[in-house]
Design an enzyme around this catalytic site. Structure first.
Site: not given
Length: 210
Positions: A20, A50, A54, A56, A60, A161, A173
């Protein structure tokens, strides 16, 4: 990758994989080699929690949200339905209402994204915040996706989210669903037992029901 009846739908963790933007890259190396110490190879890794496929935890994106160890393993083991949404560029209530989700508790969305672990996607399917209330109405408590996030990469509010969390829906995700057919499967994607954590890599596998 298939082993017996199980299909591995995990994005593997490996050096050089895409992360990311601005996040900690994954790095594995030997901190001590058997050739040097005479006993064993000992590896170490640095990574964002992440990276790859993974889970969440609500912490987070919410300082008051539950942390990883407060989530039941039961969330991540059980039957799941894979739904093909490759024909749409965004997924919200309207799009999901066209599918039969009665009795589904874990929903995996197969989007049009090409999930290449070595390349972070410039664009991916957008999930709209109004899916949270719909999934709650259906009794769904886990949503898995084959893209890096349920929100856009430039989002600061993380509205989807929060919508999912407020609806009691947990998130996985970066699944690898490109070669998975729609249908019902046994599903396992257990996070690591990381106390106080905001997320965790998972090893996700499925096998057809019946």
């Amino acid at each position: 990758m298939k082993e017996g009846n199980w299909t591995d739908i995990t994005q593997p963790l490996k050096n050089g994989m895409a992360n990311w933007p601005g996040d900690t890259p994954f790095r594995f190396e030997l901190s001590s080699a058997k050739a040097e110490n005479g006993a064993a190879n000992i590896g170490q890794m640095t990574t964002s929690l992440h990276m790859g496929t993974h889970a969440d935890a609500p912490y987070h994106f919410d300082d008051d949200g539950k942390r990883l160890e407060q989530l039941s393993p039961d969330l991540y083991i059980g039957n799941a339905r894979v739904v093909d949404v490759t024909r749409v560029s965004e997924v919200g209530r309207k799009e999901l209402e066209s599918f039969d989700l009665d009795g589904v508790r874990r929903l995996l969305l197969k989007t049009s994204a090409t999930n290449d672990p070595m390349t972070f996607p410039e664009n991916y399917t957008e999930l709209l915040p109004d899916i949270g209330p719909l999934l709650k109405e259906k009794g769904i408590f886990l949503l898995g996706i084959d893209i890096p996030s349920v929100d856009r990469v430039d989002s600061k509010e993380l509205a989807t989210h929060h919508s999912l969390d407020e609806s009691g829906v947990h998130i996985i995700e970066n699944l690898m669903l490109e070669n998975v057919e729609p249908g019902d499967y046994e599903f396992i994607a257990l996070p690591l037992a990381l106390h106080g954590a905001d997320g965790s890599p998972v090893r996700a596998v499925i096998r057809p029901l019946g």
